[in-house]
Design a protein around this motif. Structure first.
Motif, mmCIF file in Angstrom:
data_model
loop_
_atom_site.group_PDB
_atom_site.id
_atom_site.type_symbol
_atom_site.label_atom_id
_atom_site.label_comp_id
_atom_site.label_asym_id
_atom_site.label_seq_id
_atom_site.Cartn_x
_atom_site.Cartn_y
_atom_site.Cartn_z
ATOM 1 N N LEU A 1 7.625 -9.500 26.819
ATOM 2 C CA LEU A 1 6.731 -8.473 25.217
ATOM 3 C C LEU A 1 6.067 -9.657 24.633
ATOM 4 C CD1 LEU A 1 9.201 -6.232 24.025
ATOM 5 C CD2 LEU A 1 7.397 -5.850 24.974
ATOM 6 N N ALA B 1 3.368 -10.688 26.184
ATOM 7 C CA ALA B 1 1.813 -9.882 25.959
ATOM 8 C C ALA B 1 1.364 -9.790 25.325
ATOM 9 C CB ALA B 1 2.104 -8.682 26.130
ATOM 10 N N PHE B 2 1.733 -9.944 23.696
ATOM 11 C CA PHE B 2 1.088 -9.947 21.959
ATOM 12 C C PHE B 2 -0.153 -11.542 22.311
ATOM 13 C CE2 PHE B 2 1.614 -11.724 18.041
ATOM 14 C CZ PHE B 2 1.517 -11.422 16.985
ATOM 15 N N TRP C 1 2.709 -3.856 31.532
ATOM 16 C CA TRP C 1 4.156 -3.750 31.794
ATOM 17 C C TRP C 1 4.121 -4.012 30.029
ATOM 18 C CZ3 TRP C 1 6.022 -3.314 36.048
ATOM 19 C CH2 TRP C 1 5.205 -2.838 37.712
ATOM 20 N N VAL C 2 4.201 -4.559 29.532
ATOM 21 C CA VAL C 2 5.431 -3.489 28.320
ATOM 22 C C VAL C 2 6.086 -2.911 27.779
ATOM 23 C CG1 VAL C 2 5.124 -3.046 25.733
ATOM 24 C CG2 VAL C 2 3.377 -4.533 26.617
ATOM 25 N N SER D 1 5.046 1.966 33.181
ATOM 26 C CA SER D 1 4.137 0.444 33.712
ATOM 27 C C SER D 1 3.102 0.726 34.536
ATOM 28 C CB SER D 1 4.968 -0.394 33.850
ATOM 29 O OG SER D 1 5.600 -0.771 32.587
ATOM 30 N N HIS E 1 -0.682 -6.427 28.902
ATOM 31 C CA HIS E 1 -0.385 -5.445 27.924
ATOM 32 C C HIS E 1 0.556 -3.382 28.654
ATOM 33 C CE1 HIS E 1 -1.840 -1.804 26.220
ATOM 34 N NE2 HIS E 1 -1.363 -1.821 24.907
ATOM 35 N N ALA F 1 9.069 -3.572 29.681
ATOM 36 C CA ALA F 1 9.304 -5.198 28.967
ATOM 37 C C ALA F 1 10.939 -4.036 27.610
ATOM 38 C CB ALA F 1 8.226 -5.739 28.038
ATOM 39 N N GLY F 2 10.335 -2.744 27.506
ATOM 40 C CA GLY F 2 11.285 -2.366 26.472
ATOM 41 C C GLY F 2 12.001 -1.552 27.052
#
Length: 177
Positions: A167, A170-171, A132-133, A50, A130, A136-137
């Motif tokens: 997540l 971000a979405f 840092w997605v 990230s 986005h 998050a995963g």
């Protein structure tokens, strides 16, 4: 009246049984340590991945900041002309951005250009979230390891919920909600 004396007898376990119990306890400790190291490795990899993008989206002192107009999207990248608004940037006829972070074709988006490349990174709240997605995963994956391997279910729930919220945020930010 005869007095009854009740003595508690301690049960002696054999050496073999005591060694087996000690070995099982040692295996539990080793399992917990290994799962903790795996969870830390997942989180470190998520932060590392990230940060490669987030540093450009978050840092104020980026060298080239401006706007990009999305002209065309193909192969998970969108391209378009770039016009600088701050910094030492110059107008470019074509820069590219990840398709997931780009708005619809024809729209403008604030970006910063990675030094020495023609790759742009979206800035602002949507760009930061986005970036840092991957973390998050990693939080979601590490939550599974913490719950299953370390048996720390509450900690795993907190980690998983933090990853899911990141997540979702971000979405939502990328969709313009």
């Amino acid at each position: 009246m005869p007095s009854s004396t009740t003595r508690t007898r301690s049960v002696r376990r054999s050496r073999t049984r005591r060694a087996g119990e000690s070995a099982y306890g040692a295996l539990l400790v080793v399992r917990t340590v290994l799962m903790g190291l795996l969870a830390l490795l997942l989180l470190a990899a998520g932060v590392w991945t990230s940060w490669n993008t987030a540093q450009y989206a978050m840092l104020v002192k980026a060298q080239e900041r401006g706007t990009m107009t999305v002209a065309r999207c193909e192969d998970d990248r969108c391209t378009g002309p770039y016009v600088p608004t701050e910094g030492d940037g110059k107008t470019r006829s074509k820069v590219s951005i990840v398709e997931a972070a780009a708005p619809a074709e024809g729209e403008r988006v604030e970006v910063t250009v990675e030094p020495g490349t023609a790759q742009a990174v979206r800035t602002g709240p949507a760009g930061i979230l986005h970036a840092w997605v991957p973390f998050a995963g990693a939080l979601l994956l590490a939550a599974l390891v913490v719950a299953g391997g370390m048996r720390l279910r509450r900690t795993a729930w907190v980690m998983g919920l933090c990853g899911a919220v990141l997540l979702g945020a971000a979405f939502a930010a990328l969709q313009g909600f």
